[in-house]
Design a protein around this motif. Sequence first.
Motif, PDB file in Angstrom:
ATOM      1  N   TRP A 151     -27.473  26.745  -1.360  1.00 38.66           N
ATOM      2  CA  TRP A 151     -27.021  28.202  -1.320  1.00 38.66           C
ATOM      3  C   TRP A 151     -26.496  28.777  -2.671  1.00 38.66           C
ATOM      4  CZ3 TRP A 151     -22.164  30.976  -1.635  1.00 38.66           C
ATOM      5  CH2 TRP A 151     -22.182  32.462  -1.238  1.00 38.66           C
ATOM      6  N   ALA A 152     -27.027  29.769  -3.064  1.00 38.02           N
ATOM      7  CA  ALA A 152     -26.744  30.347  -4.417  1.00 38.02           C
ATOM      8  C   ALA A 152     -26.867  29.811  -5.398  1.00 38.02           C
ATOM      9  CB  ALA A 152     -25.378  31.412  -4.425  1.00 38.02           C
ATOM     10  N   PRO A 153     -27.678  28.803  -5.786  1.00 38.66           N
ATOM     11  CA  PRO A 153     -27.666  27.795  -6.828  1.00 38.66           C
ATOM     12  C   PRO A 153     -27.923  28.537  -8.300  1.00 38.66           C
ATOM     13  CG  PRO A 153     -30.017  28.198  -6.001  1.00 38.66           C
ATOM     14  CD  PRO A 153     -29.166  28.886  -5.232  1.00 38.66           C
ATOM     15  N   GLY A 154     -28.344  29.907  -8.221  1.00 37.29           N
ATOM     16  CA  GLY A 154     -28.246  30.773  -9.626  1.00 37.29           C
ATOM     17  C   GLY A 154     -26.698  31.193 -10.124  1.00 37.29           C
ATOM     18  N   THR A 155     -25.970  31.421  -8.925  1.00 34.68           N
ATOM     19  CA  THR A 155     -24.786  31.778  -9.080  1.00 34.68           C
ATOM     20  C   THR A 155     -23.846  30.618  -9.548  1.00 34.68           C
ATOM     21  OG1 THR A 155     -25.054  33.626  -7.679  1.00 34.68           O
ATOM     22  CG2 THR A 155     -22.742  32.757  -8.137  1.00 34.68           C
ATOM     23  N   PHE A 156     -23.974  29.543  -8.764  1.00 30.21           N
ATOM     24  CA  PHE A 156     -23.265  28.414  -9.218  1.00 30.21           C
ATOM     25  C   PHE A 156     -23.557  27.905 -10.639  1.00 30.21           C
ATOM     26  CE2 PHE A 156     -22.600  28.354  -4.628  1.00 30.21           C
ATOM     27  CZ  PHE A 156     -21.050  28.004  -4.486  1.00 30.21           C
ATOM     28  N   GLY A 157     -24.987  27.814 -10.652  1.00 28.87           N
ATOM     29  CA  GLY A 157     -25.412  27.525 -12.078  1.00 28.87           C
ATOM     30  C   GLY A 157     -24.885  28.454 -13.251  1.00 28.87           C
ATOM     31  N   SER A 158     -24.525  29.568 -12.881  1.00 24.33           N
ATOM     32  CA  SER A 158     -24.062  30.613 -13.814  1.00 24.33           C
ATOM     33  C   SER A 158     -22.750  30.138 -14.224  1.00 24.33           C
ATOM     34  CB  SER A 158     -24.230  31.641 -13.323  1.00 24.33           C
ATOM     35  OG  SER A 158     -25.351  32.236 -13.497  1.00 24.33           O
ATOM     36  N   LEU A 159     -22.022  29.401 -13.322  1.00 21.79           N
ATOM     37  CA  LEU A 159     -20.498  29.092 -13.684  1.00 21.79           C
ATOM     38  C   LEU A 159     -20.385  28.306 -14.863  1.00 21.79           C
ATOM     39  CD1 LEU A 159     -19.469  28.243 -10.256  1.00 21.79           C
ATOM     40  CD2 LEU A 159     -18.702  30.062 -11.453  1.00 21.79           C
ATOM     41  N   ILE A 160     -21.515  27.472 -15.327  1.00 21.41           N
ATOM     42  CA  ILE A 160     -21.436  26.427 -16.312  1.00 21.41           C
ATOM     43  C   ILE A 160     -21.556  27.518 -17.785  1.00 21.41           C
ATOM     44  CG2 ILE A 160     -22.670  24.876 -17.844  1.00 21.41           C
ATOM     45  CD1 ILE A 160     -24.192  24.172 -15.075  1.00 21.41           C
ATOM     46  N   GLY A 161     -21.913  28.954 -17.691  1.00 21.26           N
ATOM     47  CA  GLY A 161     -21.752  29.730 -18.587  1.00 21.26           C
ATOM     48  C   GLY A 161     -20.555  30.233 -19.051  1.00 21.26           C
ATOM     49  N   LEU A 162     -19.546  30.064 -18.053  1.00 22.66           N
ATOM     50  CA  LEU A 162     -18.138  30.688 -18.289  1.00 22.66           C
ATOM     51  C   LEU A 162     -17.400  29.973 -19.421  1.00 22.66           C
ATOM     52  CD1 LEU A 162     -16.921  31.395 -14.647  1.00 22.66           C
ATOM     53  CD2 LEU A 162     -17.307  32.880 -16.382  1.00 22.66           C
ATOM     54  N   PRO A 163     -17.358  28.614 -19.112  1.00 22.44           N
ATOM     55  CA  PRO A 163     -16.664  27.621 -20.478  1.00 22.44           C
ATOM     56  C   PRO A 163     -17.516  28.075 -21.587  1.00 22.44           C
ATOM     57  CG  PRO A 163     -17.479  26.242 -18.861  1.00 22.44           C
ATOM     58  CD  PRO A 163     -17.589  27.507 -18.233  1.00 22.44           C
ATOM     59  N   LEU A 164     -18.523  27.881 -21.771  1.00 18.31           N
ATOM     60  CA  LEU A 164     -19.522  28.222 -22.940  1.00 18.31           C
ATOM     61  C   LEU A 164     -19.227  29.549 -23.658  1.00 18.31           C
ATOM     62  CD1 LEU A 164     -21.627  27.188 -24.509  1.00 18.31           C
ATOM     63  CD2 LEU A 164     -23.249  28.175 -22.862  1.00 18.31           C
ATOM     64  N   ALA A 165     -19.135  30.579 -22.739  1.00 18.03           N
ATOM     65  CA  ALA A 165     -18.770  32.152 -23.153  1.00 18.03           C
ATOM     66  C   ALA A 165     -17.440  32.033 -23.642  1.00 18.03           C
ATOM     67  CB  ALA A 165     -18.834  33.143 -22.007  1.00 18.03           C
TER      68      ALA A 165
ATOM     69  N   ARG B  86     -11.097  37.354 -23.858  1.00 21.56           N
ATOM     70  CA  ARG B  86     -10.234  36.309 -23.272  1.00 21.56           C
ATOM     71  C   ARG B  86      -9.251  36.597 -22.059  1.00 21.56           C
ATOM     72  NH1 ARG B  86     -10.040  31.206 -25.664  1.00 21.56           N
ATOM     73  NH2 ARG B  86     -11.736  30.862 -27.317  1.00 21.56           N
ATOM     74  N   CYS B  87      -9.441  37.591 -21.562  1.00 20.70           N
ATOM     75  CA  CYS B  87      -8.635  38.106 -20.263  1.00 20.70           C
ATOM     76  C   CYS B  87      -9.538  37.458 -18.979  1.00 20.70           C
ATOM     77  CB  CYS B  87      -8.357  39.351 -20.259  1.00 20.70           C
ATOM     78  SG  CYS B  87      -7.494  40.196 -21.549  1.00 20.70           S
ATOM     79  N   TRP B  88      -8.894  37.003 -18.373  1.00 21.23           N
ATOM     80  CA  TRP B  88      -9.452  36.366 -17.010  1.00 21.23           C
ATOM     81  C   TRP B  88     -10.153  37.190 -16.148  1.00 21.23           C
ATOM     82  CZ3 TRP B  88      -8.475  38.095 -12.291  1.00 21.23           C
ATOM     83  CH2 TRP B  88      -7.165  38.853 -12.102  1.00 21.23           C
ATOM     84  N   TRP B  89      -9.653  38.542 -16.270  1.00 18.45           N
ATOM     85  CA  TRP B  89     -10.294  39.687 -15.365  1.00 18.45           C
ATOM     86  C   TRP B  89     -11.485  40.111 -16.152  1.00 18.45           C
ATOM     87  CZ3 TRP B  89     -10.915  44.627 -17.458  1.00 18.45           C
ATOM     88  CH2 TRP B  89     -10.057  45.025 -18.491  1.00 18.45           C
ATOM     89  N   VAL B  90     -11.626  40.232 -17.457  1.00 15.86           N
ATOM     90  CA  VAL B  90     -12.623  40.530 -18.404  1.00 15.86           C
ATOM     91  C   VAL B  90     -13.969  39.538 -18.010  1.00 15.86           C
ATOM     92  CG1 VAL B  90     -13.811  41.019 -20.344  1.00 15.86           C
ATOM     93  CG2 VAL B  90     -11.459  42.033 -19.835  1.00 15.86           C
ATOM     94  N   MET B  91     -13.471  38.606 -17.930  1.00 12.72           N
ATOM     95  CA  MET B  91     -14.667  37.209 -17.845  1.00 12.72           C
ATOM     96  C   MET B  91     -15.069  37.296 -16.367  1.00 12.72           C
ATOM     97  SD  MET B  91     -15.998  34.713 -19.728  1.00 12.72           S
ATOM     98  CE  MET B  91     -14.972  34.164 -21.046  1.00 12.72           C
ATOM     99  N   GLY B  92     -14.135  37.613 -15.360  1.00 18.22           N
ATOM    100  CA  GLY B  92     -14.617  37.673 -14.115  1.00 18.22           C
ATOM    101  C   GLY B  92     -15.604  38.973 -13.728  1.00 18.22           C
ATOM    102  N   LEU B  93     -15.117  39.996 -14.322  1.00 14.59           N
ATOM    103  CA  LEU B  93     -15.902  41.120 -14.194  1.00 14.59           C
ATOM    104  C   LEU B  93     -17.536  41.002 -15.006  1.00 14.59           C
ATOM    105  CD1 LEU B  93     -13.780  44.221 -14.772  1.00 14.59           C
ATOM    106  CD2 LEU B  93     -14.976  43.731 -12.901  1.00 14.59           C
ATOM    107  N   ALA B  94     -17.553  40.373 -16.297  1.00 18.03           N
ATOM    108  CA  ALA B  94     -18.653  40.127 -16.846  1.00 18.03           C
ATOM    109  C   ALA B  94     -19.533  39.054 -15.918  1.00 18.03           C
ATOM    110  CB  ALA B  94     -18.325  39.228 -18.133  1.00 18.03           C
ATOM    111  N   PHE B  95     -18.881  38.174 -15.391  1.00 16.92           N
ATOM    112  CA  PHE B  95     -19.773  37.216 -14.496  1.00 16.92           C
ATOM    113  C   PHE B  95     -20.463  38.201 -13.048  1.00 16.92           C
ATOM    114  CE2 PHE B  95     -20.382  34.042 -11.216  1.00 16.92           C
ATOM    115  CZ  PHE B  95     -21.052  33.070 -11.693  1.00 16.92           C
TER     116      PHE B  95
END
Length: 160
Positions: free
Chosen positions: A20-34, A94-103
């Motif tokens: 289920w939603a492999p692209g979304t879960f895979g995109s999570l790896i991009g969060l620490p990278l960003a 570097r704000c959690w809400w900005v990163m969340g919106l970006a995602f």
Amino acid sequence: MIENAVLLVATGFGLGWLPWAPGTFGSLIGLPLAWWLLSHSPGQQVAILVALLAVAVPLCHWASLWMGGGDITQLVADEYLAFPIVMIGLAAGRCWWVMGLAFLFYRLFDITKLPPIGHVEAIGGGLGIVLDDVVAALYALIVLATGIALRRRYQAIETR
């Protein structure tokens, strides 16, 4: 041996195999990278992103061929390597809400494939696989940067 390593990285270290939603879960790896990318100057961010995307194109190309061709759902390296584009140059990132919106914006544009995203994907090969995610990330960056600028402008007016 090399094929296994490429497939491991291309499938997001197994996240691409989720049912289920492999692209979304895979995109999570991009969060620490960003997040890491934000610790660099804008010029360095661009250079790092160019290098990541230069690796992503052949990685996705070969993985796609070995997995049956096309931008298959298990292939998520394009998602997590393109996501950091959304954060490029955003000091507020570097704000959690900005990163969340970006995602959220990134996933929205990647899933809906607004023009020309779907057309870019039709290029085919690793370039097409990665480029549609790059365009989705650019859309998300534009929306996010505009939102942040409008918020700052509103706050400046409010403090007068």
